[in-house]
Design a protein around this motif. Structure first.
Motif, PDB file in Angstrom:
ATOM      1  N   GLN A 157      -8.244   4.346  20.975  1.00 33.41           N
ATOM      2  CA  GLN A 157      -6.914   3.816  20.662  1.00 33.41           C
ATOM      3  C   GLN A 157      -5.834   4.805  21.114  1.00 33.41           C
ATOM      4  OE1 GLN A 157      -5.800   0.786  18.495  1.00 33.41           O
ATOM      5  NE2 GLN A 157      -4.202   1.443  19.926  1.00 33.41           N
ATOM      6  N   ASP A 184     -14.795  -7.117  19.593  1.00 32.52           N
ATOM      7  CA  ASP A 184     -13.732  -7.120  18.577  1.00 32.52           C
ATOM      8  C   ASP A 184     -12.882  -5.859  18.653  1.00 32.52           C
ATOM      9  OD1 ASP A 184     -14.512  -9.501  17.618  1.00 32.52           O
ATOM     10  OD2 ASP A 184     -15.481  -8.740  15.787  1.00 32.52           O
ATOM     11  N   PHE A 185     -13.596  -4.733  18.766  1.00 31.17           N
ATOM     12  CA  PHE A 185     -12.879  -3.461  18.832  1.00 31.17           C
ATOM     13  C   PHE A 185     -12.033  -3.395  20.105  1.00 31.17           C
ATOM     14  CE2 PHE A 185     -12.548   1.011  20.129  1.00 31.17           C
ATOM     15  CZ  PHE A 185     -11.918   1.532  19.008  1.00 31.17           C
ATOM     16  N   ASP A 187     -10.721  -5.855  21.684  1.00 31.42           N
ATOM     17  CA  ASP A 187      -9.549  -6.711  21.484  1.00 31.42           C
ATOM     18  C   ASP A 187      -8.525  -6.014  20.598  1.00 31.42           C
ATOM     19  OD1 ASP A 187     -10.826  -8.615  22.973  1.00 31.42           O
ATOM     20  OD2 ASP A 187     -11.566  -9.753  21.237  1.00 31.42           O
ATOM     21  N   LYS A 188      -9.054  -5.373  19.570  1.00 29.59           N
ATOM     22  CA  LYS A 188      -8.173  -4.730  18.578  1.00 29.59           C
ATOM     23  C   LYS A 188      -7.300  -3.655  19.225  1.00 29.59           C
ATOM     24  CE  LYS A 188      -8.714  -1.858  14.798  1.00 29.59           C
ATOM     25  NZ  LYS A 188      -9.714  -1.034  14.136  1.00 29.59           N
ATOM     26  N   ILE A 189      -7.876  -2.880  20.115  1.00 30.78           N
ATOM     27  CA  ILE A 189      -7.084  -1.811  20.725  1.00 30.78           C
ATOM     28  C   ILE A 189      -6.378  -2.284  22.000  1.00 30.78           C
ATOM     29  CG2 ILE A 189      -8.584  -0.016  19.759  1.00 30.78           C
ATOM     30  CD1 ILE A 189      -9.628   0.468  22.644  1.00 30.78           C
ATOM     31  N   GLY A 190      -6.550  -3.560  22.338  1.00 28.08           N
ATOM     32  CA  GLY A 190      -5.842  -4.119  23.484  1.00 28.08           C
ATOM     33  C   GLY A 190      -6.431  -3.752  24.828  1.00 28.08           C
TER      34      GLY A 190
END
Lengths: 210, 264
Positions: A157, A184-185, A187-190
């Motif tokens: 991140q 998922d991870f 996606d979460k951090i873009g």
């Protein structure tokens, strides 16, 4: 067009000797070195990547194919023009800061290189600023981040943040991987993509940089 | 063999879900299942919850110890999480783990110094993954000396020489095995322990490799293992190997395992 499928087949089975002699024979016949590379060899490595992804080929076999690939490229190198070489873009790759694991990162590095990308491998324990600097210097199209520890995932991140702050985020695609990482991870951090193995990583890189 | 049961690890989906929903029963069951199968330490890991690791790890220790008397192996590199978990832990816990990576070493050492805690010492340094037997021995030596200086008893130290995948390099199997032998020879009274399923990463039929590797390691002196104690094949491999290695007086453990139906 010359039939290069024998080269492809021998490459997939990791037969270095056979590939090298087939490549030499094609060169002697006057076949274009760029065609040998892009059609005979790189397409072969694409198949290797796909088979790795689907679980039909295993790491040792992939390593043999990659070793064969680099032996063949050595033969072709003096004959290749800049156009032949730089078809697939430039990838900066590294394991994020605080993390010293390199096996997965090395496999990805090797696969993307074999599938035609230019690769700058920054090694392990790579600080966000070091990624930024390398992307700028190499004018990279893709950056690949690896983390093997749950404790170093937040550093992905932070590396993403550094890309945004330096204004590079829109210029470079980001792919992530490593044992604790998932879609998922990502996606979460873009990030732009996640790959669970080296074969998927090379396919993903090609899709992102089509 | 000192068995460290690996099942309560948040990187397993069912465990992560149980932790997030405070499902005590689910964790208790995994703890008791392991306790009934020769487990000496129950590993607890909440590493995927970066922000809540200390809170969740503490909850895991309490929940596990509520279900069984077996001590925990507190599996975290984060000093805050380890300290919080230790505060509620009853009995002698194992700390999994310290390494020669400077930050981890400096963080974990003050917590364990002068205590009777068991500690796993991972052969990893800031210079990266060790490759050769010598690399590993050097790191192990520094770690062991550091731990001894900080008043940790030699019999409480479990060196983990770090298993790397055979798929990547054919020498990685023997590199590990020979390190076990060298550590045992050089540091009398020390234990070794590791999770060894990494050996088969990237290859099919992993359980076959894992078991054969375990047998080789036991013959060279491996006496601690981070495994799934419910895995009958693996437990059979360990018990059989220990009997063959001459570590099982009158083959009592072997016979007990036979009678309990482990070999069926």
């Amino acid at each position: 067009m010359t039939d290069l499928s024998e080269i492809t087949k021998a490459l997939i089975s990791g037969n270095t000797e056979q590939v090298c002699s087939l490549v030499k024979a094609e060169v002697t016949k006057g076949t274009n070195a760029g065609d040998i590379l892009n059609i005979g060899l790189i397409q072969g490595m694409d198949i290797v990547g796909e088979r790795m992804q689907s679980g039909d080929m295993f790491i040792p076999e992939v390593l043999m194919s990659a070793k064969t690939m680099s032996a063949a490229v050595e033969i072709l190198k003096p004959l290749l023009s800049a156009d032949d070489m730089s078809s697939a873009g430039h990838i900066v790759i590294g394991t994020v800061k605080g993390d010293l694991h390199d096996i997965g990162k090395n496999l990805v590095s090797m696969m993307v290189e074999s599938s035609g990308f230019e690769v700058t491998d920054l090694g392990v324990d790579v600080a966000p600023e070091a990624f930024v600097k390398a992307i700028q210097e190499k004018n990279a199209n893709i950056v690949a981040l690896s983390a093997l520890l749950t404790t170093t995932m937040p550093m992905m991140q932070q590396t993403m943040n550094a890309l945004v702050e330096s204004g590079l985020r829109d210029k470079v695609k980001v792919i992530v991987g490593g044992a604790p990482v998932n879609q998922d991870f990502a996606d979460k951090i873009g990030a732009d993509g996640y790959a669970p193995d080296a074969g998927s990583a090379s396919k993903l890189a090609k899709e992102l940089w089509a | 063999m000192i068995i460290i049961g690996e099942l309560i690890n948040a990187s397993r989906k069912a465990v992560a879900t149980a932790i997030e929903s405070c499902d005590k029963e689910a964790i208790r069951k995994i703890a008791m299942d392991q306790a009934e199968h020769h487990t000496d330490y129950i590993d607890v890991n909440a590493g995927i919850f970066v922000d809540k690791e200390a809170e969740y790890l503490t909850w895991l220790v309490e929940t596990v110890q509520d279900a069984t008397d077996i001590p925990c192996a507190i599996d975290s590199p984060d000093p805050k999480a380890v300290e919080a978990a230790l505060k509620v832990h009853k009995g002698t816990a194992m700390i999994n783990s310290i390494s020669l990576e400077k930050e981890r070493y400096d963080n974990i050492m003050p917590i364990i110094a002068g205590t009777g805690l068991k500690v796993v010492a991972l052969c990893m340094s800031d210079e990266g993954m060790p490759v050769t037997v010598d690399d590993r021995l050097k790191i192990a030596g520094k770690l062991i000396n550091g731990l001894l200086k900080n008043n940790i008893l030699v019999e409480n130290i479990f060196v983990d020489p770090l298993v790397q995948p055979l798929a990547v390099d054919k020498t990685y199997g023997m590199g590990f095995i020979n390190t076990i032998e060298a550590i045992k020879k050089e540091f009398k009274g020390i234990h070794t322990a590791c999770g060894l399923s990494n050996i088969s990463y990237g290859l099919p039929g992993r359980k076959h490799l894992n078991r054969a590797f375990m047998i080789q390691a036991v013959l060279k002196g491996l006496d601690g293992a981070i495994i799934n104690p419910l895995d009958k094949g693996m437990m059979s491999a360990i018990i059989t190997a220990e009997a063959l290695a001459g570590k099982d007086d009158y083959c009592m453990n072997y016979l007990k395992a036979f009678r309990s139906g482990l070999f069926n």
